[in-house]
Scaffold this motif. Structure first.
Motif, PDB file in Angstrom:
ATOM      1  N   CYS A  22      -9.069   1.734  -5.415  1.00 23.83           N
ATOM      2  CA  CYS A  22      -8.133   0.682  -5.019  1.00 23.83           C
ATOM      3  C   CYS A  22      -8.337  -0.501  -5.957  1.00 23.83           C
ATOM      4  N   VAL A  23      -7.247  -0.920  -6.587  1.00 25.08           N
ATOM      5  CA  VAL A  23      -7.286  -2.092  -7.458  1.00 25.08           C
ATOM      6  C   VAL A  23      -6.589  -3.239  -6.747  1.00 25.08           C
ATOM      7  N   ALA A  24      -7.235  -4.392  -6.727  1.00 27.06           N
ATOM      8  CA  ALA A  24      -6.688  -5.567  -6.042  1.00 27.06           C
ATOM      9  C   ALA A  24      -6.288  -6.638  -7.044  1.00 27.06           C
ATOM     10  N   SER A  25      -5.175  -7.284  -6.764  1.00 23.59           N
ATOM     11  CA  SER A  25      -4.774  -8.438  -7.553  1.00 23.59           C
ATOM     12  C   SER A  25      -5.233  -9.701  -6.828  1.00 23.59           C
ATOM     13  N   GLY A  26      -5.275 -10.812  -7.523  1.00 21.53           N
ATOM     14  CA  GLY A  26      -5.669 -12.054  -6.861  1.00 21.53           C
ATOM     15  C   GLY A  26      -7.111 -12.421  -7.146  1.00 21.53           C
ATOM     16  N   SER A  27      -7.402 -13.701  -7.048  1.00 26.27           N
ATOM     17  CA  SER A  27      -8.710 -14.206  -7.450  1.00 26.27           C
ATOM     18  C   SER A  27      -9.728 -14.253  -6.320  1.00 26.27           C
ATOM     19  N   ILE A  28      -9.313 -13.893  -5.086  1.00 22.43           N
ATOM     20  CA  ILE A  28     -10.247 -14.032  -3.974  1.00 22.43           C
ATOM     21  C   ILE A  28     -11.063 -12.772  -3.728  1.00 22.43           C
ATOM     22  N   PHE A  29     -10.839 -11.733  -4.520  1.00 18.97           N
ATOM     23  CA  PHE A  29     -11.433 -10.424  -4.229  1.00 18.97           C
ATOM     24  C   PHE A  29     -12.925 -10.518  -3.979  1.00 18.97           C
ATOM     25  N   ARG A  30     -13.650 -11.182  -4.865  1.00 12.92           N
ATOM     26  CA  ARG A  30     -15.100 -11.191  -4.754  1.00 12.92           C
ATOM     27  C   ARG A  30     -15.587 -11.994  -3.549  1.00 12.92           C
ATOM     28  N   LEU A  31     -14.701 -12.722  -2.900  1.00  7.58           N
ATOM     29  CA  LEU A  31     -15.087 -13.572  -1.771  1.00  7.58           C
ATOM     30  C   LEU A  31     -14.865 -12.906  -0.415  1.00  7.58           C
ATOM     31  N   VAL A  32     -14.135 -11.808  -0.381  1.00 11.92           N
ATOM     32  CA  VAL A  32     -13.715 -11.244   0.901  1.00 11.92           C
ATOM     33  C   VAL A  32     -14.288  -9.854   1.128  1.00 11.92           C
ATOM     34  N   ASP A  33     -14.384  -9.493   2.410  1.00  6.76           N
ATOM     35  CA  ASP A  33     -14.707  -8.116   2.757  1.00  6.76           C
ATOM     36  C   ASP A  33     -13.519  -7.226   2.406  1.00  6.76           C
ATOM     37  N   MET A  34     -13.809  -5.960   2.133  1.00 10.47           N
ATOM     38  CA  MET A  34     -12.769  -4.992   1.828  1.00 10.47           C
ATOM     39  C   MET A  34     -12.977  -3.758   2.696  1.00 10.47           C
ATOM     40  N   ALA A  35     -11.903  -2.992   2.862  1.00 11.63           N
ATOM     41  CA  ALA A  35     -12.020  -1.818   3.717  1.00 11.63           C
ATOM     42  C   ALA A  35     -11.010  -0.748   3.325  1.00 11.63           C
ATOM     43  N   TRP A  36     -11.345   0.477   3.673  1.00  9.38           N
ATOM     44  CA  TRP A  36     -10.424   1.602   3.586  1.00  9.38           C
ATOM     45  C   TRP A  36      -9.969   1.950   4.999  1.00  9.38           C
ATOM     46  N   ASP A  89      -9.465  15.000   8.087  1.00  6.99           N
ATOM     47  CA  ASP A  89      -9.445  13.857   7.182  1.00  6.99           C
ATOM     48  C   ASP A  89      -8.077  13.677   6.527  1.00  6.99           C
ATOM     49  N   THR A  90      -7.176  14.614   6.751  1.00  5.27           N
ATOM     50  CA  THR A  90      -5.840  14.521   6.180  1.00  5.27           C
ATOM     51  C   THR A  90      -5.125  13.280   6.699  1.00  5.27           C
ATOM     52  N   ALA A  91      -4.664  12.444   5.780  1.00  2.00           N
ATOM     53  CA  ALA A  91      -4.018  11.182   6.146  1.00  2.00           C
ATOM     54  C   ALA A  91      -3.584  10.473   4.867  1.00  2.00           C
ATOM     55  N   VAL A  92      -2.822   9.411   5.048  1.00  2.00           N
ATOM     56  CA  VAL A  92      -2.574   8.471   3.953  1.00  2.00           C
ATOM     57  C   VAL A  92      -3.662   7.406   4.029  1.00  2.00           C
ATOM     58  N   TYR A  93      -4.326   7.166   2.911  1.00  2.00           N
ATOM     59  CA  TYR A  93      -5.430   6.216   2.860  1.00  2.00           C
ATOM     60  C   TYR A  93      -4.972   4.920   2.197  1.00  2.00           C
ATOM     61  N   TYR A  94      -5.348   3.806   2.815  1.00  3.21           N
ATOM     62  CA  TYR A  94      -4.979   2.478   2.349  1.00  3.21           C
ATOM     63  C   TYR A  94      -6.222   1.600   2.206  1.00  3.21           C
ATOM     64  N   CYS A  95      -6.131   0.600   1.358  1.00  2.51           N
ATOM     65  CA  CYS A  95      -7.184  -0.409   1.312  1.00  2.51           C
ATOM     66  C   CYS A  95      -6.574  -1.761   1.669  1.00  2.51           C
ATOM     67  N   ASN A  96      -7.410  -2.645   2.147  1.00  2.00           N
ATOM     68  CA  ASN A  96      -6.986  -4.008   2.455  1.00  2.00           C
ATOM     69  C   ASN A  96      -8.230  -4.850   2.687  1.00  2.00           C
ATOM     70  N   ALA A  97      -8.011  -6.140   2.853  1.00  2.00           N
ATOM     71  CA  ALA A  97      -9.089  -7.098   3.076  1.00  2.00           C
ATOM     72  C   ALA A  97      -8.944  -7.677   4.474  1.00  2.00           C
ATOM     73  N   PRO A  98      -9.730  -7.228   5.418  1.00  2.00           N
ATOM     74  CA  PRO A  98      -9.588  -7.692   6.798  1.00  2.00           C
ATOM     75  C   PRO A  98     -10.082  -9.132   6.961  1.00  2.00           C
ATOM     76  N   ARG A  99      -9.431  -9.835   7.869  1.00  2.00           N
ATOM     77  CA  ARG A  99      -9.867 -11.172   8.235  1.00  2.00           C
ATOM     78  C   ARG A  99      -9.855 -11.272   9.740  1.00  2.00           C
ATOM     79  N   SER A 100     -10.258 -12.390  10.273  1.00  2.00           N
ATOM     80  CA  SER A 100     -10.385 -12.544  11.713  1.00  2.00           C
ATOM     81  C   SER A 100      -9.036 -12.450  12.414  1.00  2.00           C
TER      82      SER A 100
END
Length: 118
Positions: A22-36, A89-100
């Motif tokens: 998963c490639v992320a755009s934006g400058s906050i990547f290193r500051l946030v949690d990430m998840a699949w 495990d068959t599914a569509v897999y997504y990534c994102n950055a969860p927040r509260s």
């Protein structure tokens, strides 16, 4: 808003392996949690694995011992190494950055399809 592009899915036999990226755009990547996450047909999207900005990891019980999540803050990428794949495990897999509050920093991408079948 952060955007994500997932890749690496495909058709694999039970017991096989895949590596998702998963490639992320934006400058906050290193500051946030990430998840699949993944979403199977007719099911709700579920959390598969998460990784904090410092590298701490959490896994769903269904994938513990089989999947490994990692991140590269310099490249703004996260990977998901999947071994011993099962048909469920068959599914569509997504990534994102969860927040509260059940919200996310980014928009959902198109995901990448993983199909485990003989």
């Amino acid at each position: 808003q952060v955007q994500f592009v997932e890749s690496g899915g495909g058709l694999v036999q039970p017991g096989g392996s895949l590596r998702l990226s998963c490639v992320a755009s934006g400058s906050i990547f290193r500051l946030v949690d990430m998840a699949w996450y993944r979403q199977a047909p007719g099911a709700q999207r579920e959390l598969v694995a998460s990784i904090t900005n410092r590298g701490g990891t959490v896994y769903a019980d269904s994938v513990k011992g089989r999947f490994i999540i990692s991140r590269d803050n310099d490249k703004s990428t996260i990977d998901l190494r999947m071994d011993s794949l099962k048909p469920e495990d068959t599914a569509v897999y997504y990534c994102n950055a969860p927040r509260s509050g059940g919200r996310y920093y980014g928009a959902w991408g198109q995901g990448t399809q993983v199909t485990v079948s003989s």
